[in-house]
Design an enzyme around this catalytic site. Structure first.
Site, short mmCIF file in Angstrom:
data_model
loop_
_atom_site.label_atom_id
_atom_site.label_comp_id
_atom_site.label_asym_id
_atom_site.label_seq_id
_atom_site.Cartn_x
_atom_site.Cartn_y
_atom_site.Cartn_z
N SER A 130 -1.67 -8.40 -7.41
CA SER A 130 -2.25 -7.25 -6.71
C SER A 130 -2.48 -6.10 -7.68
O SER A 130 -3.18 -6.24 -8.66
CB SER A 130 -1.37 -6.85 -5.53
OG SER A 130 -2.00 -5.91 -4.72
N ASP A 186 -8.60 -3.04 -4.79
CA ASP A 186 -7.57 -3.38 -5.77
C ASP A 186 -7.95 -4.68 -6.49
O ASP A 186 -8.93 -5.33 -6.14
CB ASP A 186 -6.19 -3.41 -5.13
CG ASP A 186 -5.97 -4.59 -4.20
OD1 ASP A 186 -6.96 -5.25 -3.84
OD2 ASP A 186 -4.82 -4.85 -3.83
N ASP A 233 -7.19 -7.82 -6.60
CA ASP A 233 -7.47 -9.09 -5.91
C ASP A 233 -8.28 -8.88 -4.64
O ASP A 233 -8.49 -9.82 -3.87
CB ASP A 233 -6.18 -9.86 -5.62
CG ASP A 233 -5.25 -9.13 -4.66
OD1 ASP A 233 -5.17 -7.89 -4.75
OD2 ASP A 233 -4.61 -9.78 -3.82
N ASP A 241 -7.91 -7.43 -1.75
CA ASP A 241 -7.44 -7.50 -0.36
C ASP A 241 -7.25 -6.11 0.23
O ASP A 241 -7.26 -5.96 1.45
CB ASP A 241 -6.17 -8.35 -0.23
CG ASP A 241 -4.97 -7.80 -1.01
OD1 ASP A 241 -5.15 -6.88 -1.83
OD2 ASP A 241 -3.86 -8.31 -0.80
#
EC number: 5.4.2.2
Length: 552
Positions: A143, A295, A297, A299
């Site tokens: 993340s 961010d 990744d 999500d």
């Protein structure tokens, strides 16, 4: 004797350093950081594994990844015959290498693996599991953690992160593997035949689901600045916007190239205003209205708005949640039995908005997998129109079972574009929500309390609220105290108790007529968070006094 064994263990690891993939990271670490790798073990928890690169069982390296993969292979083969899995990975250091290692180990155990040839987003992984009907999914990401971190998240066949029970079972299989330095992974052509290319049709289907959800973006003069913070949302987000005939956006070019060092950002976390610094510069040059960041990744998502005078308004996760819920309520007015889901530490504002519009709401523990569990249990007649966590994670439609910034980007742009046609802004719309249901405000205090004394302080705070429930806090009369560890609610106004139908978690929530406060210690770090969500005068002052009272 124990010290001798630890020294021998360290020497064995150093002998294998050249094969570990992480020698460079290890050599850059301080003596303390190096030692920590040999004095601890990575543990597979409810969110998988996350940690720093380095040598030892407490760090991510080739050998600990092989151990994880071997345990997961045994776990999957114990669950079903001929299991299948899809693996996605982000742009971080060693994400590609870890993906290949895991694929090889799983293939060695006759598990069919779908492996893409480039990085992907977390929501795409969740969608792919469902689209390909695989037994499980793996996402390699950390993340928004710093550049020397990575992690492995495991998903079940429904596209959600593993449930608590499933992750505990998988953890036992991983621990049974034993010493990671003793693992032998033979690779043969017969086994690698189990590794299949990832079908492009899955990405196409994901895009189509979002296109169908959005429909169209109305023509206005809205201008947008977008940054992926060096992560995975480029190229998919620009391609998605262009497919919806929206081209009025500029990318922060320096930040929209994959970079595992996150070279041009002070913070890769959209919760942090510093993540928007370059986006603000570009917005001022291009006179943009809306700034969006995702961010690494993809999500989670953050937004900010620039007015005609160049003033920037940053929206927190609860405010974004309220705006999106408001828009989804408008979009779904023809539906009956509408449902919104949020975490127990998210705002009173969204609950009030749901009640005002006759939308049912449910609250779940923090962690989007609990939202996914609620979605899985929906009755046929229920329509989930929105789900979110205050930590900037949102979901509009449940073809994905995790936070999905990719589907939210065009949704928030469509909303802002419609408002622009009427000369309004998202800030105006938020103010209208406040006028309709009341000015519920939110803030978060995060305290790091190191060492044994810090641990005792955290335990003391939680014990005090459990054994000596306060009658009032800063002039706010306490109605009830919810204890998610004992699954009990103590109703002070009635002097009665009732049960909470929820998995156990070390969280205490104190309820007032004006809102709530919540205390939530971290399970892995010496941290405790205080959430404050209230509708009251002088909110900032009241919140600061509550924080000082609890942590003085």
């Amino acid at each position: 004797m124990k010290g001798c064994l630890a020294t021998m263990d360290k020497e064995l690891w150093i002998e294998r350093a050249n094969d570990s993939l992480v020698k460079h990271f290890y050599e850059q670490q301080s003596d303390i950081e190096q030692r920590e790798g040999f004095e601890s073990k990575l543990t597979f928890g409810t969110a998988g594994i996350r940690g720093k690169f380095g040598l030892g069982e407490g760090r991510l390296n080739k050998f600990t990844i092989e151990k994880l993969a071997l345990g997961l292979a045994r776990y999957l083969n114990a669950q079903t015959n001929s299991p299948t899995i899809v693996i996605h990975y982000d742009i971080r250091h060693l994400s590609t290498e870890f993906a290949q290692i895991i694929a090889n180990v799983l293939a060695n155990h006759q598990i069919t693996v779908y492996l893409p040839d480039t990085y992907k987003t977390t929501p795409e992984l969740s969608f792919a599991v469902r689209n390909l009907n695989t037994t499980a999914g793996i996402m390699i990401t950390a993340s928004h953690n710093p550049k020397d971190y990575n992690g492995i998240k495991v998903y079940g066949s429904d596209g959600a992160q593993l449930s608590t029970d499933a992750s505990e079972l998988a953890s036992r299989y991983i621990e049974e593997v034993g010493d990671p330095l003793q693992i032998d992974i033979p690779i043969s052509k017969q086994n690698t035949s189990y590794i299949k290319p990832f079908p492009k049709s899955v990405t196409d289907d994901y895009m189509k689901h979002i296109q169908n959800m959005i429909g169209y973006i109305p023509k206005s003069d809205l201008q947008v600045v977008f940054t992926s913070l060096h992560g995975t949302s480029v190229p998919i987000v620009p391609e998605l916007l262009q497919s919806l005939n929206f081209n009025q956006f500029n990318l922060v070019e320096a930040q929209c190239k994959p970079d595992p060092n996150f070279s041009s950002v002070q913070s890769a976390n959209p919760e942090d205003h510093r993540a928007f610094d370059q986006a603000v510069e570009l917005a001022n040059k291009s006179h943009a209205d809306l700034l969006i960041s995702t961010d690494p990744d993809a999500d989670r998502l953050g937004i900010a708005e620039r007015d005609a005078h160049g003033h920037i308004t940053y929206f927190n996760g609860n405010q974004i949640g309220a705006l999106l819920l408001n828009y989804r309520i408008q979009q779904t007015s023809q539906l009956r039995h509408r449902l919104m889901i949020q975490s127990i530490v998210s705002s009173e504002l969204t609950k009030s908005l749901a009640r005002y519009n006759n939308v049912e709401y449910k609250e779940v523990l923090t962690g989007f997998k609990f939202i996914a569990q609620e979605i899985r249990q929906l009755d046929d007649h229920q329509n989930m129109i929105f789900a979110f966590e205050e930590s900037y994670g949102f979901l509009s439609e449940p073809f994905v079972r995790d936070k999905d910034a990719v589907q939210i980007v065009p949704l928030i742009i469509k909303y802002a574009s419609e408002l622009k046609l009427y000369g309004k802004t998202l800030k105006d719309e938020l103010e209208q929500i406040y006028q309709t249901v009341g000015r519920h405000e939110d803030t978060l205090f995060s305290h790091t309390l190191d060492g044994l004394e810090g641990k005792k302080k955290i335990e003391s705070i939680m014990t005090h609220f459990r054994s000596n429930p306060p009658q009032e806090i800063q002039g706010l009369k306490v109605k009830a105290i919810e204890d998610y560890l004992t699954s009990e609610v103590y109703h002070l106004d009635k002097d009665t108790t009732s049960q909470i139908n929820s998995p156990k978690s070390n969280v205490i929530r104190v309820l007032f007529d004006e809102g709530f406060i919540a205390l939530r210690p971290s399970g892995t770090e010496p941290k405790i968070k205080l959430y404050v969500s209230l509708k009251c005068r002088n909110f900032d002052d009241v919140a600061q006094k509550i924080n000082a009272m609890i942590f003085s």
